[in-house]
Design an enzyme around this catalytic site. Structure first.
Site, short mmCIF file in Angstrom:
data_model
loop_
_atom_site.label_atom_id
_atom_site.label_comp_id
_atom_site.label_asym_id
_atom_site.label_seq_id
_atom_site.Cartn_x
_atom_site.Cartn_y
_atom_site.Cartn_z
N ARG A 10 12.91 7.42 0.61
CA ARG A 10 14.11 7.64 -0.19
C ARG A 10 15.36 7.84 0.66
NH1 ARG A 10 9.88 10.33 -2.50
NH2 ARG A 10 9.42 9.93 -4.70
N LYS A 27 10.11 0.96 -10.31
CA LYS A 27 11.55 0.92 -10.48
C LYS A 27 12.24 1.25 -9.15
CE LYS A 27 11.34 5.44 -10.36
NZ LYS A 27 11.62 6.03 -9.06
N CYS A 41 0.84 -1.20 0.00
CA CYS A 41 0.00 0.00 0.00
C CYS A 41 0.88 1.25 0.00
CB CYS A 41 -0.92 -0.01 1.21
SG CYS A 41 -2.07 -1.42 1.23
N THR A 47 7.70 13.76 -15.14
CA THR A 47 6.52 13.68 -14.27
C THR A 47 5.43 14.66 -14.68
OG1 THR A 47 7.57 15.24 -12.73
CG2 THR A 47 7.86 12.89 -12.28
N ARG A 49 -1.25 7.54 -7.87
CA ARG A 49 -1.30 7.51 -9.33
C ARG A 49 -1.69 6.17 -9.95
NH1 ARG A 49 1.22 11.85 -11.82
NH2 ARG A 49 0.07 11.08 -13.63
N ARG A 66 0.78 -6.25 4.91
CA ARG A 66 1.02 -6.99 6.14
C ARG A 66 0.18 -6.43 7.28
NH1 ARG A 66 7.52 -6.77 5.61
NH2 ARG A 66 6.91 -4.69 4.91
#
Length: 338
Positions: free
Chosen positions: A169, A101, A16, A259, A23, A42
């Site tokens: 990130r 990716k 999720c 984007t 998107r 989970r």
């Protein structure tokens, strides 16, 4: 081996993630050629929140979703370091896979997944949504038609401002870092226009030792006939998402390359010695285009341009950039011109 076909692919989602909610799930729901049947997490409550919003049945645990006979394909928006395990499991369970990716952290792992998919006749796509946007096909045709003469150099830049400290990130334990999350867009652009025979002439990565990830970097690549590519990427910059192709008699630039919102009408700027043209194209949802490409590949065996050899070539180039990069620690970098 040809792909295992399904009349109307029934899709399950492993995880999720924010990108799924923002998107990809809306794009799946908007496509009449696919059906969303289940979303797994989970955390049962999280799965229930997602299905209440997007439809399908909530499933507790990724394995349970892969066991379902009513799932033909899965979308994998999991953190990068979980991709190899769950893509491998999905393929072995007989499911087609659309994965965010990077497909895998290394070229060796990417090649193994591609090989497994080919052996089992299954579709394996890396969700590089910008490749499905028609503006890039228009640019490629302009280059092929000789509009800017012989291609001499390419520049590609993708960066955005710092995110919340909790952003995935910045987490090395799940595969964070700018090169594999953001740098892959300029890398793929270079491969798209200059071909696979690219050499890493130089590279650097700006490393945050405290968080254990790279925050940005650059790479200089060389190709056949002296063509070069200058790539810049990062997640501590003002926003930029563009590339330019400079030829012997002109220049083409794409200002919102990676984007673009689904409502954005792309503008391709063509500069030549005696004139400048701007080509405005229709707005397009590139996430919707990815879903259409995935469905077409499953139902009709239509090649989408996203899989196989190109995925491995890209992963190999990323590996070489990482291996050849000069790493500059955060504290050693200046922040302004004095």
């Amino acid at each position: 081996m040809s792909a295992v076909k399904a009349a109307r692919p029934r899709i399950g989602v492993l995880g999720c993630a924010a990108i799924a909610a923002r998107r990809m799930l809306p794009a799946i729901n908007a496509n009449p050629d696919v059906e969303l049947v289940a979303i797994a997490s989970r955390d049962r409550e999280k799965a229930e929140r997602f299905t209440a919003r997007f439809g399908g049945e909530p499933v507790t645990g990724y394995d349970r979703l892969l066991e379902r006979e009513d799932v033909d394909a899965v979308y994998v928006p999991l953190p990068a370091l979980l991709h190899v395990e769950w893509i491998d499991r999905a393929l072995r369970a007989g499911k087609h896979v659309l994965a965010e990716k990077p497909l895998a952290p290394t070229a060796k792992e990417a090649a193994a997944l591609v090989s497994l998919a080919e052996e089992r006749g299954l579709v394996l796509l890396e969700s590089f949504m910008f490749l499905c946007h028609s503006q890039h096909a228009v640019v490629r045709q302009l280059v092929a038609d000789g509009v800017i003469g012989d291609l001499r150099t390419l520049t590609a830049e993708f960066a955005f401002p710092a995110k919340s400290p909790a952003d995935i990130r910045y987490r090395p334990d799940v595969g964070g870092g700018a090169l594999t999350d953001i740098g892959v867009y300029p890398v793929r652009t270079a491969l798209l226009y200059l071909g696979p025979e690219l050499e890493v002439l130089g590279a650097w990565l700006h490393h945050d030792a405290g968080r254990g990830v790279d925050l940005g970097g650059a790479a200089l690549l060389g190709g056949p006939d002296g063509v070069s590519a200058n790539l810049i990427f990062g997640m501590e910059h003002s926003y930029r998402s563009r590339y330019a192709l400079w030829g012997s008699s002109g220049r083409i630039s794409v200002q919102w390359a990676y984007t673009p919102p689904p409502t954005h009408s792309p503008v391709i700027r063509v500069e030549r010695q005696d004139r400048v043209e701007e080509l405005t194209l229709p707005a397009e949802d590139q996430f919707g285009a990815v879903v259409s490409a995935f469905a077409a590949r499953i139902t009709r065996g239509v090649f989408s341009g996203l899989e196989g050899e190109s995925v491995v070539t890209q992963a190999e180039l990323v590996d070489r950039i990482r291996d050849n990069a000069v790493v500059r620690p955060l504290e050693a970098r200046g922040t302004r011109v004095r």
